[in-house]
Design a protein around this motif. Sequence first.
Motif, PDB file in Angstrom:
ATOM      1  N   LEU A 177      -3.753   4.840  -0.324  1.00  0.00           N
ATOM      2  CA  LEU A 177      -4.340   5.267   0.945  1.00  0.00           C
ATOM      3  C   LEU A 177      -5.342   6.392   0.716  1.00  0.00           C
ATOM      4  CD1 LEU A 177      -4.354   5.214   4.088  1.00  0.00           C
ATOM      5  CD2 LEU A 177      -2.579   6.971   3.974  1.00  0.00           C
ATOM      6  N   SER A 198      -5.474   2.560   8.751  1.00  0.00           N
ATOM      7  CA  SER A 198      -4.201   3.125   9.211  1.00  0.00           C
ATOM      8  C   SER A 198      -3.246   2.028   9.685  1.00  0.00           C
ATOM      9  CB  SER A 198      -4.431   4.146  10.324  1.00  0.00           C
ATOM     10  OG  SER A 198      -5.027   3.526  11.436  1.00  0.00           O
ATOM     11  N   VAL A 203       3.998   0.017   5.030  1.00  0.00           N
ATOM     12  CA  VAL A 203       5.033   1.015   4.781  1.00  0.00           C
ATOM     13  C   VAL A 203       6.031   1.104   5.932  1.00  0.00           C
ATOM     14  CG1 VAL A 203       5.424   3.482   4.307  1.00  0.00           C
ATOM     15  CG2 VAL A 203       3.459   2.325   3.333  1.00  0.00           C
ATOM     16  N   TYR A 232      -1.781   0.430   6.561  1.00  0.00           N
ATOM     17  CA  TYR A 232      -0.757   1.312   5.967  1.00  0.00           C
ATOM     18  C   TYR A 232       0.544   1.228   6.766  1.00  0.00           C
ATOM     19  CZ  TYR A 232       1.523   5.472   4.105  1.00  0.00           C
ATOM     20  OH  TYR A 232       2.423   6.327   3.513  1.00  0.00           O
ATOM     21  N   PRO A 262       0.657   7.256   8.551  1.00  0.00           N
ATOM     22  CA  PRO A 262       0.257   8.079   7.395  1.00  0.00           C
ATOM     23  C   PRO A 262       0.650   9.549   7.598  1.00  0.00           C
ATOM     24  CG  PRO A 262      -1.560   6.691   8.127  1.00  0.00           C
ATOM     25  CD  PRO A 262      -0.488   6.559   9.140  1.00  0.00           C
ATOM     26  N   MET A 308       0.857  -1.174   0.000  1.00  0.00           N
ATOM     27  CA  MET A 308       0.000   0.000   0.000  1.00  0.00           C
ATOM     28  C   MET A 308       0.906   1.242   0.000  1.00  0.00           C
ATOM     29  SD  MET A 308      -2.791   1.290   2.807  1.00  0.00           S
ATOM     30  CE  MET A 308      -3.909  -0.057   2.593  1.00  0.00           C
ATOM     31  N   ASP A 309       0.580   2.193  -0.883  1.00  0.00           N
ATOM     32  CA  ASP A 309       1.331   3.451  -0.931  1.00  0.00           C
ATOM     33  C   ASP A 309       0.391   4.611  -0.642  1.00  0.00           C
ATOM     34  OD1 ASP A 309      -0.098   3.158  -3.259  1.00  0.00           O
ATOM     35  OD2 ASP A 309       1.382   4.149  -4.507  1.00  0.00           O
ATOM     36  N   LYS A 310       0.929   5.859  -0.693  1.00  0.00           N
ATOM     37  CA  LYS A 310       0.133   7.048  -0.366  1.00  0.00           C
ATOM     38  C   LYS A 310      -1.068   7.218  -1.298  1.00  0.00           C
ATOM     39  CE  LYS A 310       3.509  10.099   1.750  1.00  0.00           C
ATOM     40  NZ  LYS A 310       4.145  11.414   1.667  1.00  0.00           N
TER      41      LYS A 310
END
Length: 164
Positions: A6, A35, A42, A38, A46, A1-3
């Motif tokens: 998200l 959250s 990562v 994420y 976030p 998962m990336d920005k």
Amino acid sequence: MDKALLHEMITELQQRTKAGELDRIQRIEEITALSDAYFDAVGEHPDSIALERMANLVIYEEITNPHPDKMAREEYPIMSETQREERIKSEASEKLAEEYGADGRNYKVPTRRKRSSYEEKFVDRAARARNKERRNRYNDFVKGKTPGQFTVNIATGEKNWVCT
């Protein structure tokens, strides 16, 4: 998962919230899961923009409440930016509290307004007319054409004349 993913998922949550599909408890559970996913993917929390968007989803009902009197109706009201701006516009300044008494009377030091050029011309014309009439009456009195009385106050030196 990336920005990007998200933010897409947060946008999807917003759309579902606006449609009325999610109540507050369900939103909080989904936001917490999002959250956590994420962070697991990562390794960091976030960014602030994503966190703010998720926080706004948690308090969605308070932010979108358009009632103008919600500040008095609710114990802990939350205003949106536009509501805050409208409230600031409608508030009276503290200067008014200094100038007005409890009786509603204005105790501000009075100030004269500046006359317009039209008013100045009117006042000058009227004053010149009065002065001309007064001068003519005085000249007639001095020449003896009209009866009257001329008095001088010896203490002040003030001169008065009265035409009868």
